[in-house]
Design a protein around this motif. Structure first.
Motif, PDB file in Angstrom:
ATOM      1  N   GLU A  62       0.828  -1.212   0.000  1.00 18.69           N
ATOM      2  CA  GLU A  62       0.000   0.000   0.000  1.00 18.69           C
ATOM      3  C   GLU A  62       0.862   1.261   0.000  1.00 18.69           C
ATOM      4  O   GLU A  62       0.544   2.243  -0.673  1.00 18.69           O
ATOM      5  CB  GLU A  62      -0.923  -0.007   1.222  1.00 18.69           C
ATOM      6  N   ARG A  65       2.254   1.656  -3.492  1.00 15.66           N
ATOM      7  CA  ARG A  65       1.231   2.141  -4.428  1.00 15.66           C
ATOM      8  C   ARG A  65       0.952   3.629  -4.199  1.00 15.66           C
ATOM      9  O   ARG A  65       0.755   4.393  -5.152  1.00 15.66           O
ATOM     10  CB  ARG A  65      -0.052   1.318  -4.266  1.00 15.66           C
ATOM     11  N   SER A  66       0.950   4.053  -2.946  1.00 16.95           N
ATOM     12  CA  SER A  66       0.717   5.470  -2.638  1.00 16.95           C
ATOM     13  C   SER A  66       1.842   6.345  -3.203  1.00 16.95           C
ATOM     14  O   SER A  66       1.598   7.432  -3.745  1.00 16.95           O
ATOM     15  CB  SER A  66       0.607   5.678  -1.118  1.00 16.95           C
ATOM     16  N   THR A  69       1.429   6.550  -6.977  1.00 19.25           N
ATOM     17  CA  THR A  69       0.280   7.395  -7.328  1.00 19.25           C
ATOM     18  C   THR A  69       0.614   8.877  -7.146  1.00 19.25           C
ATOM     19  O   THR A  69       0.239   9.721  -7.980  1.00 19.25           O
ATOM     20  CB  THR A  69      -0.923   7.024  -6.458  1.00 19.25           C
ATOM     21  N   ILE A 129       2.421   0.619 -11.418  1.00 16.20           N
ATOM     22  CA  ILE A 129       1.178   0.499 -10.644  1.00 16.20           C
ATOM     23  C   ILE A 129       0.349  -0.680 -11.143  1.00 16.20           C
ATOM     24  O   ILE A 129      -0.232  -1.442 -10.349  1.00 16.20           O
ATOM     25  CB  ILE A 129       0.374   1.813 -10.730  1.00 16.20           C
ATOM     26  N   PHE A 132       1.017  -4.305  -9.756  1.00 21.45           N
ATOM     27  CA  PHE A 132       0.563  -4.765  -8.440  1.00 21.45           C
ATOM     28  C   PHE A 132      -0.669  -5.648  -8.592  1.00 21.45           C
ATOM     29  O   PHE A 132      -1.549  -5.389  -9.423  1.00 21.45           O
ATOM     30  CB  PHE A 132       0.225  -3.571  -7.539  1.00 21.45           C
TER      31      PHE A 132
END
Length: 421
Positions: A62, A65-66, A69, A129, A132
């Motif tokens: 997580e 991914r943050s 992003t 991304i 994942f």
């Protein structure tokens, strides 16, 4: 040069002259790198590097991914802001200077590099991304790819700072005039290198009769394949004289080349000659000496217009024109192409200096004839040229004619006695 080669050459000119060329190449390179990193993470070398050198980093899916992003959204914001500024700069350059300088601004390689790195970073990060999967463990997080994405994000910020600096300088009139001057001077030197000294031309007599070859195409002349025309002249034992210059608009049926033999009945040969000239229906800006003079002259005229009212830029433009005219005067007149046997094959006479002076000084003189400083600067420019010609006296009469033309206009427009003195 056959017709297929001519079409391919036109396509190549279209591609290389596009602002999207280098950004596309850079973006595709980033895209390929993202696929390679996704593969490299699964190899033994990638696993070894992550376990021994990157094990201390937080590899929660997580969090990763943050980070990715945030990089995507931030890079998109930077790119939108950067090229919104570009559009503003182009609008100001078009209204305050001349639309002809716009291609030089958008074709700047650093601007294309900034655009390419931004787009490439976005594509690279989006691919990471997408790699994942739901329910994945920490070991499957592409730490090497994430570190590279962070590095690319830092590069985007650095390029953004550089871009702000360069774009603020690019809109300054002196910067634009300097860039045009350097490009024009390089074009003159390159033209001199492509041909040979005209001593052979002086030794040979011109043919008793020239036979015109009429163009079958129309548009702006963009490229003259001198080497191909030289080989063709050698094969057919001909001498060609080119009567048009780069950037000139030509209509079908216009005589643009002369030959020392009548080619009226040799349609294939005339077609081969035609294929040595590449035309464009759009007025494509070309790196050419006369085109550079035209741009500087138009910048001066636009600066003298009532809406802009920037005589300082006009005076600077006259100075740059003076340097280029003196450079043209001092350069050897290169107007002959020879074959392997040192025989003249192609004659490409340069535009006479007096014609260039009239063509590019007349608009400035017309718009600035009531401005005493502009008139004085034009006269000083011609004085510098006369000084440069004091040894050869090759252009003296033409320069004095320009002095008289400027004096006549000033005589009618300037009434103040002190200014007239």
């Amino acid at each position: 040069m056959n017709r297929l080669y001519k079409k391919l050459h036109k396509l190549l000119l279209l591609i290389t002259g596009s602002i999207a060329l280098w950004p596309s190449v850079i973006a595709v390179s980033f895209l390929l790198l993202s696929f390679f990193i996704s593969y490299f993470e699964r190899t033994h070398v990638g696993v070894y590097l992550e376990q021994n050198f990157l094990s201390s980093l937080n590899s929660e899916p997580e969090n990763a991914r943050s980070i990715l992003t945030t990089i995507v959204s931030g890079t998109i914001s930077l790119m939108v802001f950067s090229f919104s500024m570009v559009m503003i700069v182009l609008s100001q350059a078009s209204s305050n200077l001349t639309p002809r300088v716009i291609p030089g601004l958008i074709s700047d390689k650093m601007n294309q590099l900034v655009l390419g790195v931004n787009i490439g970073t976005i594509l690279y990060t989006l691919i990471l991304i997408l790699s994942f999967k739901q329910g994945e463990d920490n070991a499957s997080v592409p730490m090497i790819g994430i570190l590279l994405a962070m590095l690319f994000a830092v590069c985007c910020v650095v390029l953004f700072v550089y871009f702000i600096h360069s774009i603020s300088r690019a809109i300054q009139p002196n910067t634009i005039l300097t860039r045009i001057y350097e490009t024009t001077k390089a074009a003159l030197e390159e033209e001199a290198q492509k041909t040979q000294e005209n001593e052979e031309l002086k030794k040979q007599r011109d043919p008793e009769s020239w036979y015109a070859i009429h163009s079958t195409e129309g548009g702006y002349l963009r490229v003259i394949e001198l080497e191909s025309l030289n080989k063709l002249a050698q094969q057919e034992d001909l001498i060609f004289e080119i009567t048009v210059s780069i950037g000139k608009f030509i209509v079908p049926g216009f005589p643009f080349v002369q030959a020392n033999r009548d080619l009226q009945d040799q349609e294939e040969l005339r077609e081969e000659v035609q294929n040595c000239f590449i035309f464009s229906l759009e007025e494509v800006p070309v790196v050419d000496f006369e085109n550079g003079l035209r741009q500087i002259s138009e910048v001066a005229v636009k600066a003298l217009s009532p809406g802009i009212n920037d005589p300082g830029t006009a005076l600077s433009a006259i100075d740059f024109l003076t340097l280029l005219f003196i450079k043209r005067m001092q350069s050897i007149t290169h107007n002959g192409l020879l074959d392997e046997n040192r025989k003249l094959r192609v004659i490409k006479r340069p535009t006479p200096l007096e014609t260039l002076l009239y063509r590019f000084f007349t608009p400035i003189r017309t718009y600035g004839k009531a401005d005493v400083m502009v008139v004085r600067k034009l006269l000083l420019s011609l004085r510098h040229m006369l000084h440069a010609d004091k040894q050869r006296h090759e252009y003296t009469q033409g320069l004095y004619r320009q002095v008289r033309v400027i004096r006549d206009d000033a005589h009618e427009s300037i009434t103040n006695p002190e200014d007239r003195n």
